[in-house]
Every structure is written in structure tokens, then in C-alpha cells.
Design a protein around this motif. Structure first.
Motif, short mmCIF file in Angstrom:
data_model
loop_
_atom_site.label_atom_id
_atom_site.label_comp_id
_atom_site.label_asym_id
_atom_site.label_seq_id
_atom_site.Cartn_x
_atom_site.Cartn_y
_atom_site.Cartn_z
N UNK A 3 0.82 -1.21 0.00
CA UNK A 3 0.00 0.00 0.00
C UNK A 3 0.85 1.27 0.00
N UNK A 4 1.95 1.27 0.72
CA UNK A 4 2.78 2.47 0.82
C UNK A 4 3.58 2.65 -0.47
N UNK A 5 3.44 3.78 -1.19
CA UNK A 5 4.14 3.97 -2.47
C UNK A 5 5.65 3.91 -2.35
N UNK A 6 6.21 4.51 -1.30
CA UNK A 6 7.66 4.51 -1.15
C UNK A 6 8.20 3.10 -0.92
N UNK A 7 7.51 2.36 -0.06
CA UNK A 7 7.94 0.98 0.19
C UNK A 7 7.78 0.13 -1.06
N UNK A 8 6.68 0.34 -1.79
CA UNK A 8 6.44 -0.41 -3.03
C UNK A 8 7.56 -0.15 -4.04
N UNK A 9 7.96 1.10 -4.20
CA UNK A 9 9.01 1.44 -5.15
C UNK A 9 10.34 0.81 -4.74
N UNK A 10 10.69 0.89 -3.45
CA UNK A 10 11.97 0.33 -3.00
C UNK A 10 12.03 -1.18 -3.21
N UNK A 11 10.92 -1.85 -2.94
CA UNK A 11 10.91 -3.32 -3.13
C UNK A 11 11.08 -3.69 -4.59
#
Length: 524
Positions: free
Chosen positions: A433-441
Motif C-alpha cells: 500500500x505504501x508507495x515509497x515501500x512499493x518502489x523500494x521493493x
């Protein structure tokens, strides 16, 4: 001493199962019977096999004694009512009695008569071969090469597998019908694949063939290849031993010339088609007059020679292994192709991108409009058979032919640009759900890819970003490009029931990488 169940008087465990835990509808046991496909049912009592005698011990146990070795086995029943046998000497258990050794009579010479006998020796009747079931069980299998032609996709499925008389058969029965089909073989459907083990080879499959564990690679004489898998290492090892033994037994029946052909291809062999002249009369010799049936005999000889010649033809796989036929570009594993070309990005990918950008990125429907299929296939043939490819040739003036061939190249990779081993991880990352976490993964997953996959992705996505920059003219937005390339670059190893929903996440992964391309693939 009468055989018993031991001091504790406990029932021995049943033989090891070789069925996956998930396939609960299959029978529990692994079948390795001797001499018969079917087992005796409740209505038909167990018949004492040849070479064994049966008696009841004082404590009521049914004991079978080998007439030659005097080995004794106790007959017991499992909790499911299935008969098995227990050896009190070594505490071993089996589903069937061991096959009793049969004394082989001395061969009788039919050409010479006994000097002390006045009656001529009679010919020994031909020995009848008994077809036995060597092994049966549930395995996961897929066919990857069909008579030398590599198949586009691998379709893994659980299959009721039977090894009998040198023939390995994969049935396509449903999970619910396999148990009944085992006890009533007439219920088994038509075999999906039948593999003759004569001239076949069996090895442990390398990682580039499948990311699964415990995978066997079976190559048949006609150039077909199969992958066989089971989650249990012990069970797949028993299958490896059984199939290997079947191959060795069938190889003993091969003529010497076929055995040498199976071990390798030798084009310097002295035997050629000219060996047909061995039956022709020598110069100066008197011509022989054929007797009755001579013409039929000659036809039979010709037929046998033709058959022998056809069987001696090398398989496509053996020619590839010896280097007589080079692997093609389309359908070749990415790592193998890059290693062969001494580059981290396939030459055809680089040539296609340069040609598309030279024609102009403002062409309407770039990568969305399909080119002429026949011309695309001609270009594919040119790429596979001619190293001197010139995309500026007038035959390839339609840019949609080049884009169509490039998409076809990625579709026909045995393993997609996003490897099967990373598929679940990418889908899990895009669902965050979190955009920043999604991008990093997603970024970390892309950077963890093997070098050929990572570098090819970088070149392709940087090119697609340049295509998107001309979106007002070519009408190719980020979403449109993601829809075109999502299912091609990212796909599961096996078909899933929720494919429509999975396809949405595939497109979202490609869309995110396109949007964050400069951060995921920073300039050198």
C-alpha cells in the motif's frame, strides 16, 4: 523358529508413500508390484505366487516361504485394508512379495543330437516374455521439446505415471479418478505421453531448465524431452533408479550399431549407404537365379536396410550437443544466448531498438499495431540462420514488422525477462500500500536479477521511455505500453485460475518501472 512381529508385538509401518500431501484423493501407497498391473480385490483372495509356499503359523499369522532361499515373509493388512508383507529377519516391509528366482534350464542344442540317445533332440519352445509393472505413482511432469522442436511454454501438471516393460506412460486422469483407475485399469484414460526408454537418456535437470527442486530430464530417442518432478527427494531418487534400470535393460536389446549411435554421432563411420552393395554380385561372378520367394526375400532385405538406416539417424538434440547445429536466437535461454554472443544484451535486441529509433518514434501505434505475420516469420528465420542481419534491407521497411519480431523474441524466451523465481516477489511488492515501500521493493528486486536479465531490461525500458515521450504523436502512453509488454515480460511458470487478476498486477509492475525508470536504472 516361527516368524513374528517382534518383542513389542506391534504392527510394522507400511511402505513409504510417494504421493504429495496435497493430492489427498490419490491412493496412499507407491506401487512397485511384480508381474501384474492390478491387485487382488476383496472378492479375490491373494494367490500364492510361483516359487512360494504358504502356511499358517500357530499364532494365526499367514507366512510365505521361498522354496529356494527359504526366506519368510508375514502377510499383514494396513489400516486401509491394503495387504503388505513383513520380513521378521531384517524388519523390512514391502507391498508385494519379492520375485522368486526361477532356475534357468541349460540351453538345449537343437542342431546336434545326443550320441547316447536314439531320438532326435526336440526344439525348445520359445520363451514367453511377461510384461510386468515396474513402478507407478504420481509425478509432476511437463514436455519441453517435441521431436527436436522446443515448446514455447511449460505446462506442469500432476500425472499418474506408469513404468512398465520399458515404456513410461503419463496418464491425464483427474485426481478423483486416479485411485479408482489403479484398482480397475480399464478406467484409466488414454495416455497423454508415452515414452519408449530404448535409446533414451536420464539426467538431473540443471537450474536453467526449471526452478523447481528434484527435477529429472528425460530425453527420448526421437528428440523429445520431458521434465519429471516430485517434492520428495527420496521418492524421485527411486524413480531415477527405476527409469535408469529400464533404460539399461532396453539398451541391451539394441543392435551394436544402434548402441554406438545412441552413445554418440560419428559422421566418419565407415558404414554408408554404399554398404547396400554388400548383397550385389561381384564383377565376374555368375549371376544367381532367384528361387521361389526370392523376390519377397529381396524386398524384405531392402525394407530392413531402410529401417536400419532411418533408426541410425541422429536426433536433433545430439546434433546440437556436438555443435553440428547451432542453437537458434528465438527460443534460446537468455543467459546462454548472451554467453554465446559475448554480450550482456542480445545482439538482435540492440539492432531492433536502433532500427526502430532510426525510423522515428512518432509513428502511430508503435508496438501496439501488429506487423505482417508472414514477414515477421521471415525476419525470424533470417535472424536464426544468418549472422549478417541488416534491418535496413528493404524487406524490413515496415517498422511494425521489427517491433513485432522484437515482441516475439521476448515471448519465446523459455524463461521470461523477469525470471519465474522472481514472479511471486514482484506481485507481492506491487500489492504493497505504501508507495515509497512499493518502489523500494520493486527497485531492489530488479537490481537482484541476473546480469543478462538486468541489462536487457535496462536497455528495453530506457527505449520504451523514449517511445512514451512521443506519446502525443504515437498514442503510446505508459498504460498502453504496460498493457503490451506486461504479460510478455512477466508471467508465471504454470497457468493459474486467477489469470485475469494476475495480469492486472503484471501490467502494474511494468508501469511502475516505466514511471521510475531513471531511478531504477540510473545512467552510467
Amino acid at each position: 523358529m516361527q516368524p513374528g512381529l517382534g518383542p513389542s508385538n506391534q504392527r510394522p509401518p507400511t511402505p513409504e508413500t510417494d504421493y504429495p500431501d496435497l493430492l489427498t484423493s490419490y491412493p496412499e501407497e507407491d506401487y512397485s508390484p511384480v508381474g501384474s498391473f492390478s491387485e487382488p480385490g476383496p472378492a479375490s483372495p491373494f494367490v500364492t505366487p510361483p516359487g512360494w509356499s504358504c502356511h499358517v503359523s500357530p499364532d494365526g499369522q499367514t507366512v510365505y516361504t521361498n522354496n529356494i532361499t527359504e526366506e519368510q515373509w508375514v502377510r499383514l493388512e494396513s489400516q486401509h485394508g491394503k495387504t503388505y508383507f513383513y520380513n521378521p529377519d531384517d524388519a523390512s516391509v514391502q507391498w508385494a512379495l519379492p520375485q522368486a528366482p526361477v532356475p534357468v534350464p541349460a540351453p538345449r542344442n537343437s542342431h546336434k543330437s545326443n550320441q547316447n540317445s536314439e531320438t532326435p533332440a526336440q526344439a525348445t519352445p520359445p520363451e514367453e516374455k511377461i510384461k510386468t509393472l515396474d513402478k507407478a505413482g504420481v509425478l509432476h511432469r511437463t514436455k519441453i521439446v517435441d521431436k527436436g522442436k522446443r515448446l514455447r511454454k511449460k505446462h506442469w501438471s500432476a500425472s499418474w505415471t506408469v513404468l512398465e516393460g520399458g515404456i513410461l506412460t503419463f496418464f491425464k486422469d483427474s485426481k478423483n479418478s486416479a485411485a479408482g483407475g489403479l484398482r480397475q485399469p480399464s478406467k484409466l484414460s488414454t495416455p497423454e505421453f508415452t515414452v519408449d526408454l530404448k535409446g533414451a537418456s536420464l539426467t538431473w535437470a540443471p537450474k536453467d531448465k526449471s526452478s523447481k527442486k528434484n527435477v529429472l530430464e528425460l530425453r527420448s530417442r526421437d528428440g523429445s524431452e520431458y521434465l519429471i518432478q516430485h517434492d520428495s527427494e527420496a521418492i524421485i531418487s527411486t524413480w531415477h533408479s527405476a527409469i535408469t534400470q529400464g533404460i539399461q535393460e532396453m539398451s541391451t536389446d539394441l543392435p551394436p550399431e544402434e548402441e554406438s549411435e545412441n552413445s554418440g554421432v560419428d559422421f566418419r563411420s565407415s558404414e554408408r549407404l554404399g554398404s547396400w552393395q554388400e548383397d550385389e554380385p561381384r564383377p565376374g561372378a555368375a549371376p544367381s537365379t532367384p528361387g521361389p520367394g526370392g523376390l519377397e526375400g529381396d524386398v524384405s532385405k531392402v525394407r530392413q536396410k531402410l529401417l536400419r538406416f532411418l533408426l541410425r539417424r541422429p536426433t536433433l538434440q545430439s546434433l546440437r550437443e556436438k555443435g553440428y547445429i547451432k542453437d537458434q536466437v528465438f527460443g534460446c535461454p537468455l543467459a546462454e544466448l548472451c554467453e554465446r554472443e559475448k554480450s550482456s544484451v542480445p545482439r538482435f535486441v540492440q539492432q531492433s531498438i536502433r532500427a526502430v529509433e532510426a525510423r522515428g518514434l512518432d509513428i502511430d501505434g508503435l508496438y501496439r499495431i501488429s506487423g505482417n505475420l508472414a514477414t515477421i516469420q521471415k525476419l525470424r528465420y533470417k535472424v536464426d540462420h544468418d549472422e549478417r542481419l541488416d534491418l535496413e534491407d528493404g524487406h524490413w521497411e515496415d517498422v511494425h514488422v521489427i517491433t513485432g519480431a522484437l515482441k516475439l523474441f521476448f515471448r519465446e524466451l523459455p524463461e521470461p525477462l523477469f525470471p519465474f523465481s522472481h514472479f511471486r516477489q514482484f506481485l507481492a511488492a506491487i500489492k504493497l500500500q505504501d508507495p515509497a515501500t512499493r518502489f523500494r521493493c520493486v527497485r531492489d528486486l530488479v537490481r537482484s536479477l541476473p546480469a543478462p536479465n538486468h541489462d536487457t531490461l535496462r536497455v528495453l525500458f530506457q527505449h520504451l521511455c523514449r517511445v512514451i515521450e512521443h506519446g502525443e504523436r504515437n498514442r503510446m502512453s505508459v498504460q498502453n505500453v504496460a498493457i503490451v509488454f506486461g504479460p510478455t515480460l512477466l508471467r508465471p511458470e504454470t497457468e493459474e485460475a486467477s489469470m485475469p487478476m494476475t495480469m492486472v498486477f503484471q501490467n502494474q509492475v511494468v508501469e511502475l518501472i516505466l514511471q521510475q525508470c531513471s531511478d531504477i536504472f540510473p545512467p552510467h
